[in-house]
Design a protein around this motif. Structure first.
Motif, PDB file in Angstrom:
ATOM      1  N   GLY A 215     -69.577  21.314  37.328  1.00  0.00           N
ATOM      2  CA  GLY A 215     -67.964  20.409  36.539  1.00  0.00           C
ATOM      3  C   GLY A 215     -68.403  20.341  35.372  1.00  0.00           C
ATOM      4  O   GLY A 215     -69.000  20.852  34.571  1.00  0.00           O
ATOM      5  N   ILE A 216     -67.071  19.651  34.050  1.00  0.00           N
ATOM      6  CA  ILE A 216     -66.666  20.155  33.059  1.00  0.00           C
ATOM      7  C   ILE A 216     -68.065  19.382  32.514  1.00  0.00           C
ATOM      8  O   ILE A 216     -69.110  20.326  31.068  1.00  0.00           O
ATOM      9  CB  ILE A 216     -65.824  19.216  32.912  1.00  0.00           C
ATOM     10  N   GLY A 217     -68.360  18.605  32.926  1.00  0.00           N
ATOM     11  CA  GLY A 217     -69.646  17.360  32.188  1.00  0.00           C
ATOM     12  C   GLY A 217     -70.781  18.732  32.120  1.00  0.00           C
ATOM     13  O   GLY A 217     -72.308  18.643  31.087  1.00  0.00           O
ATOM     14  N   TYR A 218     -70.805  19.030  33.275  1.00  0.00           N
ATOM     15  CA  TYR A 218     -72.401  19.555  33.290  1.00  0.00           C
ATOM     16  C   TYR A 218     -72.170  21.171  32.187  1.00  0.00           C
ATOM     17  O   TYR A 218     -73.232  21.655  31.876  1.00  0.00           O
ATOM     18  CB  TYR A 218     -71.923  20.484  34.445  1.00  0.00           C
ATOM     19  N   MET A 219     -70.770  21.809  32.163  1.00  0.00           N
ATOM     20  CA  MET A 219     -70.658  23.081  31.156  1.00  0.00           C
ATOM     21  C   MET A 219     -70.967  21.884  29.807  1.00  0.00           C
ATOM     22  O   MET A 219     -71.670  22.954  28.724  1.00  0.00           O
ATOM     23  CB  MET A 219     -68.886  23.211  31.127  1.00  0.00           C
ATOM     24  N   ALA A 220     -71.028  21.047  29.429  1.00  0.00           N
ATOM     25  CA  ALA A 220     -71.171  20.395  28.122  1.00  0.00           C
ATOM     26  C   ALA A 220     -72.339  20.384  27.960  1.00  0.00           C
ATOM     27  O   ALA A 220     -73.679  21.093  26.549  1.00  0.00           O
ATOM     28  CB  ALA A 220     -70.260  19.336  27.775  1.00  0.00           C
ATOM     29  N   ASN A 221     -73.072  20.158  29.066  1.00  0.00           N
ATOM     30  CA  ASN A 221     -74.577  19.126  29.265  1.00  0.00           C
ATOM     31  C   ASN A 221     -75.380  20.753  28.885  1.00  0.00           C
ATOM     32  O   ASN A 221     -76.166  21.153  27.773  1.00  0.00           O
ATOM     33  CB  ASN A 221     -75.512  18.994  30.235  1.00  0.00           C
ATOM     34  N   ASN A 222     -75.250  21.840  29.668  1.00  0.00           N
ATOM     35  CA  ASN A 222     -76.117  23.251  29.332  1.00  0.00           C
ATOM     36  C   ASN A 222     -74.947  23.855  28.542  1.00  0.00           C
ATOM     37  O   ASN A 222     -76.706  24.522  27.662  1.00  0.00           O
ATOM     38  CB  ASN A 222     -75.416  23.960  30.425  1.00  0.00           C
TER      39      ASN A 222
END
Length: 268
Positions: A215-222
């Motif tokens: 997900g996009i949120g995961y991409m940002a967190n990573n």
């Protein structure tokens, strides 16, 4: 005759300006942002330039990482909205139409509505784990209440004179709902949908940064873990674009479904 021609010219002149005005502030912000980056006023470690963000987006698109995570986020958002919106509409309709159901359910729903839905994350993880159902459930809970409250108040605020007029024409309950109650409540319901769309993306951002692997949120967190500011800003921009597109879609439905209102206003 000459006056009407002058009015037509004024209208044709104002149309391009009206279409350009919404883009004026975003374009100015982007220009100032890029100029500040070029002049060294903004460090790339604090806020990368728009060009660097675009280049990062192109790179992630070519690699397939951005499309893959974007499609997953869209799936979660859409399914969560359909479930939560469907439940909210049904509850709003039932409680708005039935006095008994309103007494039975509305107080409990209002009490549950005042609990911040993001505070339920620990419980949802304990109950459903960290799989897709947990994220979709969180989005569904967040979007249910705006649609419920607007559907409920939309139905309750229908002019009683209109209902009496429908009864005087001996309309059945089904005809009364589809010809009078639902059309009169529709503007309020659509407001609830637009508000729910904003809640949907806000909820999804949080859901995808907690125990997620896509997900996009995961991409940002990573990206945050690796101090990859270009990707962090890119994810924020993607969420902003998704929010704007969903709002435009909702406004399009408003224009389509409430065309009778727009026609009435244009004749005033």
């Amino acid at each position: 005759m000459q006056k009407s021609v002058t009015l037509d010219r004024k209208k044709s002149f104002h149309l391009p300006i009206n279409k350009l005005l919404p883009f004026l502030i975003p374009i100015l912000v982007l220009l100032l942002w890029q100029i500040s980056s070029n002049l060294g006023w903004l460090s790339s470690s604090v806020l990368p330039s728009p060009i660097a963000v675009v280049q990062d987006g192109i790179k992630l698109t070519i690699s397939g990482e951005l499309p893959k995570n974007l499609s997953i986020s869209l799936y979660r958002a859409t399914v969560g909205l359909l479930i939560g919106g469907g439940v909210g509409f049904i509850l709003g309709f039932v409680n708005g139409m039935s006095h008994t159901c309103r007494l039975l359910f509305d107080s409990s729903i209002q009490m549950f509505r005042n609990i911040p839905h993001l505070a339920l994350i620990p419980l949802i993880i304990l109950w459903l784990g960290i799989n897709e159902s947990a994220k979709i459930s969180l989005v569904a809970i967040g979007t249910m209440f705006p649609i419920y409250i607007n559907t409920f108040h939309g139905i309750r605020s229908v002019d009683s004179d209109l209902i009496e007029m429908g009864k005087s024409y001996e309309l059945s309950k089904k005809q009364l709902f589809f010809k009078i109650i639902f059309p009169a409540a529709l503007p309020q319901i659509l407001v609830g949908i637009r508000y729910a769309l904003g809640v949907m993306w806000t909820t999804l951002i949080v859901a995808e940064t907690i125990s997620a692997d896509s997900g996009i949120g995961y991409m940002a967190n990573n990206a945050e873990d690796f101090m990859d500011m270009e990707t962090v800003v890119l994810c924020i921009v993607v969420y902003a674009i998704l929010g704007k597109i969903s709002d435009l879609v909702a406004k399009g439905f408003e224009s389509l479904l409430l065309d009778w209102q727009n026609t009435g206003r244009s004749n005033v």
